[in-house]
Design an enzyme around this catalytic site. Structure first.
Site: not given
Ligand code: F6P
Length: 375
Positions: A151, A193-195, A298
């Site tokens: 992110d 992704m990226g929150r 990603q």
């Molecule tokens: O913080 C890294 C990240 O890949 C975010 O971009 C994404 O929202 C989150 O982690 C996803 O997390 P998980 O793998 O727990 O679903």
């Protein structure tokens, strides 16, 4: 000169979402700590103890010598020799929060740091993992942080491990999409992704040359997106690539959540904005619109050259901090230099895209002026 007799034990763990660059960083922590020549120069023999599965490992592990749980693994040069070529983390990871208000296990972690004789603890992580490292350092643990997250939203550093590899994935996947999008005259909405940070979408979108890029830092108008798409078609475009960050939202709307539950750090799982947008575009323009979610692709794959190199530099710098006994710090890349900042910076909230400087709010894309005045 005699081999140093003074010994010191460094614990190392990876926490949060995995990404490329973690294994290179660990390899270089081990290589630097165990380097024979440096050990003699420093007069200290270091050993490195790997802790599996992030903070969960430090909660569940049994005392070092006979760790039947398998959460502790002494690392040596032979073991880590090839680690820089691989993605993910060979130590495993978790989103366990020892300071979870529902289940506070920080006392166990502090006790175990004592029990396992960890003279220093290197945590490789993002805001959550390093936030824990900061709290532990406040409680007396000799903690050091190494920044990672695709992110790139961690304050106090211009680079976080995993970001460049993720950029490469976005670019490669969009290159692949272009041929099929063009053949079928389709609109493709690519969700990254990226929150709540737009770095991955913005810079990934710039790298792959996306027609439209939508980021969480600037709410978009669906009408404007449709207008841009229709303008593009009138101008002769056969297809469009729209990159949308998972945290982006339409003005007046809400971010789309994939699942309602939260992790130990209180994060919801985002996802679904791409599908929503593709449906809206189809409704308004009648163009064949599809969405694709790049998701964990990603985070996967072998680290790119940059993540191998930055992992190396961050790993070496982390051991330098241990040697200098300069604890409570995070290694950082700042203004083109590897440096260190107080771990406390990670508690300052995410680093977000500066829309005024880096984003074109009319074209929904990256900036078109860099050295001259904008607009
Ligand atoms: O913080 C890294 C990240 O890949 C975010 O971009 C994404 O929202 C989150 O982690 C996803 O997390 P998980 O793998 O727990 O679903």
């Amino acid at each position: 000169m005699a081999k140093p007799t003074k010994k010191s034990r460094i614990g190392i763990l990876t926490g949060g979402g995995d990404c490329a660059g973690l294994n290179p960083a660990m390899k270089w922590v081990v290589k630097t700590a165990l380097d024979e020549r440096l050990q003699w120069e420093r007069g200290i023999q270091y050993e490195v103890l790997g802790i599996r599965d992030g903070w969960r490992g430090l909660i569940r592990a049994e005392p070092a010598a006979m760790d039947i749980t398998g959460y502790l693994v002494p690392l040596n040069l032979e073991m880590v020799r090839t680690w820089d070529r691989y993605g993910g983390t060979f130590l495993g990871t978790s989103r366990t929060n020892p300071y979870d208000p529902q289940n506070d296990q920080s006392k166990t972690v502090l006790d175990n740091v004592e029990k396992f004789g960890l003279d220093a603890l290197i945590a490789i992580g993002g805001e959550d993992t390093l936030g824990v490292a900061y709290k532990l350092s406040q409680a007396g643990v000799n903690a050091i942080g190494i920044p990672k997250t695709i992110d790139k939203d961690l304050p106090g550093t211009d680079y976080t491990l995993g970001f460049e590899t993720a950029q490469n994935v976005i670019t490669e996947e969009v290159d692949r999409l272009r041929t099929t999008a063009g053949s079928h005259k389709r609109v493709f909405v690519v969700e990254t992704m990226g929150r709540n940070a737009g770095w991955l979408a913005l810079e990934g979108g710039e790298s792959c040359g996306a027609f439209i890029i939508l980021i969480p830092e600037h709410d978009f108008s669906i009408e404007r997106v449709n207008e841009l798409v229709e303008e593009g078609r009138r101008g002769g475009a056969r297809y469009e690539i729209i990159v949308v960050a998972e945290g982006a939202k339409p003005s007046g709307g809400f971010e789309v959540v994939e699942r309602g539950d939260m992790d130990g750090f209180g994060h919801k799982s985002l996802g679904g904005i791409g599908e929503f947008l593709a449906a809206e575009i189809h409704k308004a323009t009648e163009l064949d619109s599809r969405s694709i979610v790049l998701s964990h692709l990603q985070r996967g794959g072998a680290p790119c050259a940059y993540d191998r190199r930055m992992g190396r530099y961050f790993g070496i710098a982390a051991v330098d901090l241990v040697v200098k006994e300069d604890f409570g710090k995070m290694v950082s890349y700042s203004n083109g230099k590897i440096t260190a900042v107080p771990l406390k910076v990670v508690t300052g909230g995410p680093s977000l895209v500066d829309v005024d400087r880096l984003y074109d709010v009319d074209r929904y894309n990256g900036r078109r002026t860099i050295l001259s005045q904008r607009r």
